[in-house]
Design a protein around this motif. Structure first.
Motif, PDB file in Angstrom:
ATOM      1  N   TRP A  84     -29.948   2.978  17.780  1.00  0.00           N
ATOM      2  CA  TRP A  84     -29.684   3.883  16.715  1.00  0.00           C
ATOM      3  C   TRP A  84     -30.947   4.848  16.666  1.00  0.00           C
ATOM      4  N   LYS A  85     -30.888   6.150  16.514  1.00  0.00           N
ATOM      5  CA  LYS A  85     -32.139   7.022  16.633  1.00  0.00           C
ATOM      6  C   LYS A  85     -32.980   6.825  15.109  1.00  0.00           C
ATOM      7  N   THR A  86     -32.104   6.617  14.140  1.00  0.00           N
ATOM      8  CA  THR A  86     -32.796   6.606  12.781  1.00  0.00           C
ATOM      9  C   THR A  86     -32.157   5.557  12.008  1.00  0.00           C
ATOM     10  N   LEU A  87     -33.088   4.862  10.886  1.00  0.00           N
ATOM     11  CA  LEU A  87     -32.384   3.957   9.807  1.00  0.00           C
ATOM     12  C   LEU A  87     -31.188   4.475   9.321  1.00  0.00           C
ATOM     13  N   PRO A  88     -31.097   5.674   8.763  1.00  0.00           N
ATOM     14  CA  PRO A  88     -29.689   6.002   8.290  1.00  0.00           C
ATOM     15  C   PRO A  88     -28.583   6.003   9.181  1.00  0.00           C
ATOM     16  N   SER A  89     -28.709   6.249  10.666  1.00  0.00           N
ATOM     17  CA  SER A  89     -27.800   5.958  11.336  1.00  0.00           C
ATOM     18  C   SER A  89     -27.197   4.720  11.683  1.00  0.00           C
ATOM     19  N   LEU A  90     -28.222   3.855  11.501  1.00  0.00           N
ATOM     20  CA  LEU A  90     -27.893   2.344  11.748  1.00  0.00           C
ATOM     21  C   LEU A  90     -27.120   1.749  10.445  1.00  0.00           C
ATOM     22  N   VAL A  91     -27.574   2.299   9.186  1.00  0.00           N
ATOM     23  CA  VAL A  91     -26.905   1.898   7.889  1.00  0.00           C
ATOM     24  C   VAL A  91     -25.662   2.600   7.942  1.00  0.00           C
ATOM     25  N   LEU A  92     -25.336   3.772   8.335  1.00  0.00           N
ATOM     26  CA  LEU A  92     -24.108   4.245   8.343  1.00  0.00           C
ATOM     27  C   LEU A  92     -23.214   3.583   9.288  1.00  0.00           C
ATOM     28  N   ASP A  93     -23.415   3.041  10.414  1.00  0.00           N
ATOM     29  CA  ASP A  93     -22.748   2.254  11.438  1.00  0.00           C
ATOM     30  C   ASP A  93     -22.245   1.029  10.633  1.00  0.00           C
ATOM     31  N   ALA A  94     -23.267   0.447  10.078  1.00  0.00           N
ATOM     32  CA  ALA A  94     -22.970  -0.942   9.478  1.00  0.00           C
ATOM     33  C   ALA A  94     -21.984  -0.725   8.125  1.00  0.00           C
ATOM     34  N   LEU A  95     -22.174   0.333   7.435  1.00  0.00           N
ATOM     35  CA  LEU A  95     -21.469   0.437   6.289  1.00  0.00           C
ATOM     36  C   LEU A  95     -19.970   0.747   6.792  1.00  0.00           C
ATOM     37  N   THR A  96     -19.819   1.526   7.738  1.00  0.00           N
ATOM     38  CA  THR A  96     -18.458   1.895   8.457  1.00  0.00           C
ATOM     39  C   THR A  96     -17.801   0.661   8.819  1.00  0.00           C
ATOM     40  N   ALA A  97     -18.680  -0.226   9.471  1.00  0.00           N
ATOM     41  CA  ALA A  97     -17.955  -1.692  10.027  1.00  0.00           C
ATOM     42  C   ALA A  97     -17.434  -2.414   8.782  1.00  0.00           C
ATOM     43  N   ARG A  98     -18.447  -2.444   7.550  1.00  0.00           N
ATOM     44  CA  ARG A  98     -17.929  -3.029   6.443  1.00  0.00           C
ATOM     45  C   ARG A  98     -16.623  -2.400   5.777  1.00  0.00           C
ATOM     46  N   LEU A  99     -16.650  -1.484   5.741  1.00  0.00           N
ATOM     47  CA  LEU A  99     -15.433  -0.568   5.314  1.00  0.00           C
ATOM     48  C   LEU A  99     -14.347  -0.798   5.956  1.00  0.00           C
ATOM     49  N   GLY A 100     -14.201  -1.188   7.187  1.00  0.00           N
ATOM     50  CA  GLY A 100     -12.890  -1.624   7.927  1.00  0.00           C
ATOM     51  C   GLY A 100     -11.873  -0.472   8.064  1.00  0.00           C
ATOM     52  N   HIS A 101     -10.548  -0.896   8.181  1.00  0.00           N
ATOM     53  CA  HIS A 101      -9.560  -0.170   7.968  1.00  0.00           C
ATOM     54  C   HIS A 101      -8.912  -0.348   6.832  1.00  0.00           C
ATOM     55  N   LEU A 102      -8.447   0.911   6.337  1.00  0.00           N
ATOM     56  CA  LEU A 102      -7.823   0.928   4.968  1.00  0.00           C
ATOM     57  C   LEU A 102      -6.554   1.130   5.115  1.00  0.00           C
ATOM     58  N   LYS A 103      -5.514   0.324   4.758  1.00  0.00           N
ATOM     59  CA  LYS A 103      -4.046   0.602   4.981  1.00  0.00           C
ATOM     60  C   LYS A 103      -3.521   0.869   3.571  1.00  0.00           C
ATOM     61  N   PRO A 104      -3.071   2.246   3.451  1.00  0.00           N
ATOM     62  CA  PRO A 104      -2.582   2.370   1.812  1.00  0.00           C
ATOM     63  C   PRO A 104      -1.291   1.726   1.574  1.00  0.00           C
ATOM     64  N   PRO A 105      -0.956   1.566   0.196  1.00  0.00           N
ATOM     65  CA  PRO A 105       0.301   0.695  -0.098  1.00  0.00           C
ATOM     66  C   PRO A 105       1.414   1.636   0.207  1.00  0.00           C
ATOM     67  N   THR A 106       2.620   0.846   0.280  1.00  0.00           N
ATOM     68  CA  THR A 106       3.831   1.655   0.608  1.00  0.00           C
ATOM     69  C   THR A 106       4.967   0.886  -0.027  1.00  0.00           C
ATOM     70  N   THR A 107       5.314   0.941  -1.430  1.00  0.00           N
ATOM     71  CA  THR A 107       6.047   0.229  -2.280  1.00  0.00           C
ATOM     72  C   THR A 107       7.487   1.111  -2.495  1.00  0.00           C
ATOM     73  N   ASP A 108       7.397   2.366  -2.413  1.00  0.00           N
ATOM     74  CA  ASP A 108       8.196   3.285  -2.841  1.00  0.00           C
ATOM     75  C   ASP A 108       8.298   3.630  -4.450  1.00  0.00           C
ATOM     76  N   CYS A 109       7.317   3.134  -4.958  1.00  0.00           N
ATOM     77  CA  CYS A 109       6.699   3.065  -6.574  1.00  0.00           C
ATOM     78  C   CYS A 109       5.429   4.040  -6.239  1.00  0.00           C
ATOM     79  N   THR A 110       5.779   5.322  -6.982  1.00  0.00           N
ATOM     80  CA  THR A 110       4.605   6.346  -6.985  1.00  0.00           C
ATOM     81  C   THR A 110       3.300   5.747  -7.983  1.00  0.00           C
TER      82      THR A 110
END
Length: 194
Positions: free
Chosen positions: A33-59
């Protein structure tokens, strides 16, 4: 690295401390990582993970749960990190775009998919500006996450969805009735207001 970020916060985080915690050297960290912010951004992106939206047919259910997903994503980040990291990335349009794509787009996309499903079902008026509605829903989360002046509870998320749907739904009372029918399933929704 994330444990250290949680412990000391973004303002007091150093590459030296990260290297020490990881059992490596500063040059080894900087090779990846070239900078501390880039390291933090990568770490937070990993923590965020994949977000799957709900699908219940109820708005109401889907939008409320998508907002809660959004809130949960930001609650997994230390309180001081978003505004500080955005400031570190904000001086360069390309770096700012990297920040937005990594941290803001995934939860925003989940809410957008719930909106798209509501539009496809015909639950929202034809003249609804989808992107503006998405920004209105997301702004509640962004504003409170960045400034930390108030918590976005499940009740507040649901209240925001109901407030917006009263103005943009084709048949708001029908949406409330659908959500009440689905209320028996704890995986879908816990509380509805009329």
């Amino acid at each position: 690295m994330l444990d250290l970020l949680d412990e000391v916060g973004y303002a007091r985080l150093t590459v030296e401390a990260v290297a020490r915690r990881a059992g490596t050297t500063k040059p080894a960290v900087y090779r990846r990582w070239k900078t501390l912010p880039s390291l933090v951004l990568d770490a937070l992106t990993a923590r965020l993970g994949h977000l799957k939206p709900p699908t219940t047919d109820c708005t109401i259910c889907d939008l409320s749960d998508a907002i809660k997903l959004y809130v949960a994503a930001f609650q997994r980040m230390p309180p001081d990190v978003l505004a500080s990291l955005l400031a570190d990335y904000g001086d360069d349009p390309q770096r700012r775009e990297t920040f937005m794509v990594a941290l803001f787009d995934p939860p925003r996309t989940a809410v957008g998919q719930a909106l798209d499903a509501a539009i496809a079902r015909g639950d929202l008026r034809d003249d609804v500006d989808r992107d503006l509605l998405l920004d209105l829903l997301a702004s509640l989360v962004h504003y409170r996450a960045l400034f930390g002046h108030a918590v976005t509870s499940d009740d507040k998320a649901e209240q925001a969805v109901h407030t917006l749907l009263r103005g943009v739904a084709v048949d708001y009372p029908k949406l409330v009735e659908i959500s009440r029918e689905k209320d028996g399933d704890p995986q879908i929704h816990h509380r509805h207001t009329g």
